[in-house]
Design an enzyme around this catalytic site. Structure first.
Site, PDB file in Angstrom:
ATOM      1  N   PHE A   1      56.657  23.381  12.884  1.00  0.00           N
ATOM      2  CA  PHE A   1      56.617  24.168  11.654  1.00  0.00           C
ATOM      3  C   PHE A   1      55.269  24.838  11.420  1.00  0.00           C
ATOM      4  CE2 PHE A   1      54.534  20.515   9.715  1.00  0.00           C
ATOM      5  CZ  PHE A   1      53.854  21.010   8.608  1.00  0.00           C
ATOM      6  N   LYS A   2      54.209  24.300  12.019  1.00  0.00           N
ATOM      7  CA  LYS A   2      52.892  24.886  11.811  1.00  0.00           C
ATOM      8  C   LYS A   2      52.828  26.331  12.320  1.00  0.00           C
ATOM      9  CE  LYS A   2      51.379  20.964  10.166  1.00  0.00           C
ATOM     10  NZ  LYS A   2      50.337  20.134  10.746  1.00  0.00           N
ATOM     11  N   ASP A   3      53.681  26.668  13.289  1.00  0.00           N
ATOM     12  CA  ASP A   3      53.690  28.036  13.803  1.00  0.00           C
ATOM     13  C   ASP A   3      53.984  29.061  12.710  1.00  0.00           C
ATOM     14  OD1 ASP A   3      53.214  27.513  16.566  1.00  0.00           O
ATOM     15  OD2 ASP A   3      55.312  26.948  16.828  1.00  0.00           O
TER      16      ASP A   3
END
Length: 462
Positions: free
Chosen positions: A111-113
């Site tokens: 999800f950090k992307d």
């Protein structure tokens, strides 16, 4: 829109200056001077927007027109053009009451992307416009490091150093960081845990002379732009599920550093009518204890099957506390000083009641995490990573019979095969992840020693 520090000792800043400051110069965290509220009519208009269009609508409330719309649009299109699905964050319906928002379709399968692909483009844009060097410094419990490196690798005018806890991230997480051999990337593998890494980062950002001399910039969720970029997918999820039912909607979020769940709090304050915000943690359950008892006290560190949440000191907790005390910087500063000197803080009475209105929370044990993975694979042929499994377990604990639950899938299960294999599930790795195991690694192993880390940084930044 201006931005201020939770501790009240920084002059109000514009959007770009807030991006560059990261951690506020007084040790606090930057927040908007006021939270814009989106009307129900506007929300209805947004229902048909693409992810990229929705992003631009939300950011328009916060950028003060400091970035021309066409430039912002180009950054957004570039950021999400390399995701493996045109929806960016597609929604998977598991059953009549559960939807999963898949946040793992970016280049590093986490999800950090979603935020960091944009932040990489934004830093590159600012560096070129201002003709300034940018040195990004961050700590990771696993996913932030890989996503941040992927977001800025090879970009002119930017160098990035990421600290990660040695031997305490998954093998795939480690490989995604350390197989990058670009000259503008430095990986420091630190003997210790994530909280040790994070403390060094905060100490260095608090050293204003060092921060200025080496042009340090933050990419962790201490940077408000990370929070804001994550807010977009709360709106996207709610608006795409809400049309299918008149039931109330809860959102369950795996959370370690409080950044992702705080993005949901911000979305709710902006007018998104989420019913319950559910915090899913693991055995490092400081956030569960705070919600249930009002005591915020870091405990002993435990390694779990969901290592990205193996955190005892949640950076973004300060932002929430600021709003909990009525945006009173003096009260907030007193609480943070007490946490520093006494090792804990406690909220009681009406404040605790408000916490429990804002959140529900569950600390998921290792066995429950694995059992949840096995259950959903068997019943729905849907494989969860361990962090998402914690989110599903929390959804099961708090979702009412007349409610819909959205759980965030924060990583692809291939990133955490160590846990998946414990329940005799064999998965096929995506080709991009499979290739990592054949690549050489590039990292420097260091002790948890601030002076040694400073020496590494000084040599890197020459």
């Amino acid at each position: 829109m201006r931005y201020i520090s939770t501790r009240g000792n920084v002059e109000p800043k514009g959007f770009i200056d807030t991006v560059l400051m990261g951690l506020a110069d007084d040790g606090g965290l930057m927040v908007p001077s006021e939270i814009p509220v989106v009307s129900a009519a506007t929300l209805e208009e947004w229902r048909s927007l693409s992810y990229q269009e929705l992003f631009l609508k939300i950011f328009a409330y916060y950028t003060n027109d400091e970035i021309p719309l066409e430039d912002l649009q180009e950054m957004v299109n570039t950021s999400y053009g390399n995701f493996r699905t045109p929806e960016v964050t597609p929604i998977h319906q598991v059953n009549d009451s559960l939807y999963v928002l898949e946040l793992f379709h970016g280049p590093t399968f986490a999800f950090k992307d979603v935020a960091l692909q944009f932040m990489g483009e934004l830093y590159s844009y600012i560096s070129k416009k201002q003709n300034k060097i940018i040195h990004i410094l961050g700590a990771t419990s696993g996913d932030t490091g890989a996503a941040a490196i992927q977001g800025v690798r090879g970009k002119e005018g930017i160098k990035i150093c990421i600290l990660h806890p040695h031997g305490k991230v998954s093998k795939v997480q480690e490989l995604q960081m350390t197989t990058v051999d670009d000259s503008n990337v430095l990986n420091l593998s630190v003997h210790g845990n994530f909280d040790d890494c994070q403390k060094v980062i905060k100490d260095l950002f608090a050293d204003l002379d060092f921060k200025s001399r080496y042009h340090l910039r933050a990419i962790n969720s201490i940077n408000f732009v990370r929070i804001l970029a994550q807010t977009v997918y709360y709106f996207y999820a709610y608006l795409h599920v809400d049309g299918s039912s008149e039931k109330k909607i809860n959102i369950s979020v795996p959370s370690g550093n409080f950044g992702n769940i705080f993005s949901g709090y911000l979305a709710k304050q902006m007018g998104l009518p989420i019913n319950k915000l559910i915090i899913a943690t693991n055995e490092n359950n400081i956030l569960e204890r705070f919600v249930n008892t009002g005591e915020y006290k870091p405990g002993s560190f435990t390694s779990t099957y969901s290592p990205s949440m193996d955190i005892q000191v949640a950076s973004n907790f300060e932002r929430y506390l600021y709003y909990l005390v009525g945006e009173d910087s003096e009260k907030l500063s007193a609480y943070m000083s007490k946490l520093q000197t006494e090792g804990k803080i406690t909220v009681e009475g009406e404040a605790l009641q408000q916490v429990q209105k804002d959140f529900a929370a569950l600390g998921v044990k290792n066995d429950q995490c694995l059992n949840t993975i096995a259950k959903y694979q068997k019943e729905y042929s849907y494989l969860l990573d361990p962090h998402t499994a914690c989110g599903i377990a929390a959804y099961e604990a708090f979702n009412g019979s007349d409610e819909i639950g959205i759980t965030f899938a924060t990583a692809h299960p291939a990133k955490f095969d160590e846990a998946i294999t414990l329940i005799d599930i064999k998965q096929e790795f995506p080709a991009q992840i499979k290739a990592l195991f054949e690549m050489p690694q590039h990292q420097t192993v260091v002790d948890h020693d601030k002076d040694e880390i400073v020496r590494q940084l000084q040599a890197f930044y020459k």
